[in-house]
Every structure is written in structure tokens, then in C-alpha cells.
Design a protein around this motif. Structure first.
Motif, PDB file in Angstrom:
ATOM      1  N   GLY A  74      28.903  38.866  38.312  1.00 58.73           N
ATOM      2  CA  GLY A  74      29.864  38.631  39.382  1.00 58.73           C
ATOM      3  C   GLY A  74      29.319  38.761  40.785  1.00 58.73           C
ATOM      4  N   GLY A  75      28.067  39.138  40.930  1.00 59.99           N
ATOM      5  CA  GLY A  75      27.508  39.244  42.261  1.00 59.99           C
ATOM      6  C   GLY A  75      27.340  37.874  42.901  1.00 59.99           C
ATOM      7  N   GLY A  76      27.026  37.882  44.181  1.00 61.50           N
ATOM      8  CA  GLY A  76      26.829  36.622  44.891  1.00 61.50           C
ATOM      9  C   GLY A  76      26.708  36.851  46.383  1.00 61.50           C
ATOM     10  N   SER A  77      26.811  35.764  47.121  1.00 52.97           N
ATOM     11  CA  SER A  77      26.708  35.816  48.584  1.00 52.97           C
ATOM     12  C   SER A  77      28.033  35.413  49.198  1.00 52.97           C
ATOM     13  CB  SER A  77      25.611  34.873  49.062  1.00 52.97           C
ATOM     14  OG  SER A  77      24.355  35.267  48.566  1.00 52.97           O
ATOM     15  N   VAL A  78      28.513  36.227  50.116  1.00 52.41           N
ATOM     16  CA  VAL A  78      29.772  35.938  50.797  1.00 52.41           C
ATOM     17  C   VAL A  78      29.625  36.274  52.273  1.00 52.41           C
ATOM     18  CG1 VAL A  78      31.229  36.331  48.790  1.00 52.41           C
ATOM     19  CG2 VAL A  78      30.710  38.226  50.328  1.00 52.41           C
ATOM     20  N   GLN A  79      30.526  35.759  53.064  1.00 53.74           N
ATOM     21  CA  GLN A  79      30.567  36.125  54.468  1.00 53.74           C
ATOM     22  C   GLN A  79      31.397  37.387  54.640  1.00 53.74           C
ATOM     23  OE1 GLN A  79      31.940  32.613  56.622  1.00 53.74           O
ATOM     24  NE2 GLN A  79      29.795  32.107  57.065  1.00 53.74           N
ATOM     25  N   ALA A  80      31.123  38.074  55.728  1.00 56.40           N
ATOM     26  CA  ALA A  80      31.885  39.285  56.038  1.00 56.40           C
ATOM     27  C   ALA A  80      33.376  38.975  56.047  1.00 56.40           C
ATOM     28  CB  ALA A  80      31.455  39.842  57.386  1.00 56.40           C
ATOM     29  N   GLY A  81      34.126  39.894  55.458  1.00 57.41           N
ATOM     30  CA  GLY A  81      35.567  39.698  55.338  1.00 57.41           C
ATOM     31  C   GLY A  81      35.983  39.097  54.008  1.00 57.41           C
ATOM     32  N   GLY A  82      35.024  38.578  53.262  1.00 57.49           N
ATOM     33  CA  GLY A  82      35.318  37.954  51.978  1.00 57.49           C
ATOM     34  C   GLY A  82      35.459  38.972  50.857  1.00 57.49           C
ATOM     35  N   SER A  83      35.616  38.452  49.648  1.00 52.52           N
ATOM     36  CA  SER A  83      35.834  39.289  48.473  1.00 52.52           C
ATOM     37  C   SER A  83      34.929  38.860  47.327  1.00 52.52           C
ATOM     38  CB  SER A  83      37.295  39.183  48.011  1.00 52.52           C
ATOM     39  OG  SER A  83      38.192  39.631  48.989  1.00 52.52           O
ATOM     40  N   LEU A  84      34.618  39.802  46.489  1.00 51.03           N
ATOM     41  CA  LEU A  84      33.921  39.560  45.227  1.00 51.03           C
ATOM     42  C   LEU A  84      34.498  40.491  44.182  1.00 51.03           C
ATOM     43  CD1 LEU A  84      30.120  39.318  46.185  1.00 51.03           C
ATOM     44  CD2 LEU A  84      31.527  37.485  45.240  1.00 51.03           C
ATOM     45  N   LYS A  85      34.412  40.080  42.925  1.00 48.37           N
ATOM     46  CA  LYS A  85      34.832  40.947  41.820  1.00 48.37           C
ATOM     47  C   LYS A  85      33.683  41.050  40.842  1.00 48.37           C
ATOM     48  CE  LYS A  85      38.661  41.792  38.622  1.00 48.37           C
ATOM     49  NZ  LYS A  85      39.987  41.322  38.169  1.00 48.37           N
ATOM     50  N   LEU A  86      33.167  42.244  40.693  1.00 44.21           N
ATOM     51  CA  LEU A  86      32.087  42.503  39.755  1.00 44.21           C
ATOM     52  C   LEU A  86      32.660  42.905  38.407  1.00 44.21           C
ATOM     53  CD1 LEU A  86      29.635  44.584  41.987  1.00 44.21           C
ATOM     54  CD2 LEU A  86      29.910  42.100  41.824  1.00 44.21           C
ATOM     55  N   SER A  87      31.944  42.551  37.348  1.00 40.50           N
ATOM     56  CA  SER A  87      32.331  42.929  35.997  1.00 40.50           C
ATOM     57  C   SER A  87      31.182  43.647  35.318  1.00 40.50           C
ATOM     58  CB  SER A  87      32.691  41.692  35.169  1.00 40.50           C
ATOM     59  OG  SER A  87      33.758  40.982  35.739  1.00 40.50           O
ATOM     60  N   CYS A  88      31.535  44.560  34.445  1.00 39.31           N
ATOM     61  CA  CYS A  88      30.546  45.271  33.646  1.00 39.31           C
ATOM     62  C   CYS A  88      31.063  45.320  32.215  1.00 39.31           C
ATOM     63  CB  CYS A  88      30.336  46.679  34.187  1.00 39.31           C
ATOM     64  SG  CYS A  88      29.272  47.719  33.152  1.00 39.31           S
ATOM     65  N   ALA A  89      30.398  44.593  31.334  1.00 38.57           N
ATOM     66  CA  ALA A  89      30.760  44.618  29.921  1.00 38.57           C
ATOM     67  C   ALA A  89      30.061  45.801  29.268  1.00 38.57           C
ATOM     68  CB  ALA A  89      30.352  43.315  29.256  1.00 38.57           C
ATOM     69  N   ALA A  90      30.847  46.705  28.716  1.00 39.33           N
ATOM     70  CA  ALA A  90      30.314  47.949  28.163  1.00 39.33           C
ATOM     71  C   ALA A  90      30.466  47.971  26.656  1.00 39.33           C
ATOM     72  CB  ALA A  90      31.039  49.142  28.772  1.00 39.33           C
ATOM     73  N   SER A  91      29.372  48.262  25.969  1.00 42.95           N
ATOM     74  CA  SER A  91      29.393  48.363  24.512  1.00 42.95           C
ATOM     75  C   SER A  91      29.178  49.806  24.087  1.00 42.95           C
ATOM     76  CB  SER A  91      28.287  47.494  23.901  1.00 42.95           C
ATOM     77  OG  SER A  91      28.433  46.156  24.274  1.00 42.95           O
ATOM     78  N   ASN A  92      29.893  50.210  23.035  1.00 42.57           N
ATOM     79  CA  ASN A  92      29.697  51.529  22.417  1.00 42.57           C
ATOM     80  C   ASN A  92      29.985  52.682  23.372  1.00 42.57           C
ATOM     81  OD1 ASN A  92      28.785  50.351  19.924  1.00 42.57           O
ATOM     82  ND2 ASN A  92      26.837  49.927  20.931  1.00 42.57           N
TER      83      ASN A  92
END
Length: 124
Positions: free
Chosen positions: A8-26
Motif C-alpha cells: 500500500g505504500g506509494g508517493s503522494v502530495q502533502a495533504g493526501g492519504s494512503l492506506k497501508l496493509s499488513c497481512a499477518a499469518s500465524n
């Protein structure tokens, strides 16, 4: 074996939004702490947002009111980090990490398992 995979990472301009995900096993969220960390070039790694084994959240002062940690457990086991009103100083590699909750000391003392990280870049 615990496995953590961020996306979910990436490049955005200030003021923008991102949503990171972490798939967790066990991982059992009832026994583990799980936290998002970040590290900017030349700076120390810092904790950003955390869940403890009771489901309580904790945020770094620098992200309070802008970032929200959440998860979907059971079949999906995905941890999210919703990041709003991003600032250039939020730039860095973001890591998902997990470790056993210490019921003796009531603390998240040790993060033993780490993902590979996902890059977030915020431009001004």
C-alpha cells in the motif's frame, strides 16, 4: 511461523492519504502486540501506531488525529494503517511488526517479527 507482508505504500502530495496493509499469518491478536514502525533516511526507527493484546491503541504524538490503525482478524488477519493529511516528514519506510504481549509486565516489550517494509513518500 509468523509472517508479515506489507503493501500500500506509494508517493503522494502533502495533504493526501494512503492506506497501508499488513497481512499477518500465524498470529493470535489476543496474545500479541502489533505495531507500525517507520524509518526515514538518516533517522532512527520510530513506533507510529500500536495495538496491544487487549485491543488498545497507542499513537506517536506526531501522527495523532491523522493516522488510524485497525485490523480485520479471524480469517483475514489484516492490519491497516490509514494515513490522512500526510506531511513530508511522514516520508519513510513503513514496517509492520509483531511480538508477544507480556501479561506479567502488561507491556509490548519485544517485537520479534518484521515485514519487509513498504515505502511512503510525501512531497511538498
Amino acid at each position: 511461523q509468523v509472517q508479515l507482508v506489507e503493501s500500500g505504500g506509494g508517493s503522494v502530495q502533502a495533504g493526501g492519504s494512503l492506506k497501508l496493509s499488513c497481512a499477518a499469518s500465524n498470529i493470535s491478536y489476543a496474545d500479541y502486540c502489533i505495531q507500525w514502525f517507520r524509518q526515514a533516511p538518516g533517522k532512527e526507527r520510530e513506533g507510529v501506531a500500536q495495538f496491544d493484546a487487549y485491543g488498545s491503541t497507542k499513537y506517536a504524538d506526531s501522527v495523532k488525529g491523522r493516522f488510524t490503525i485497525s485490523f480485520i482478524s479471524k480469517n483475514q488477519n489484516i492490519l491497516y494503517l490509514q494515513m490522512n493529511r500526510l506531511k513530508p516528514e511522514d516520508t519513510g519506510m513503513y514496517y509492520c511488526a509483531a511480538g508477544p504481549f507480556s501479561f506479567a509486565s502488561q507491556s509490548c516489550a519485544e517485537y520479534r517479527h518484521w515485514g519487509q517494509g513498504t515505502q511512503v513518500t510525501v512531497s511538498s
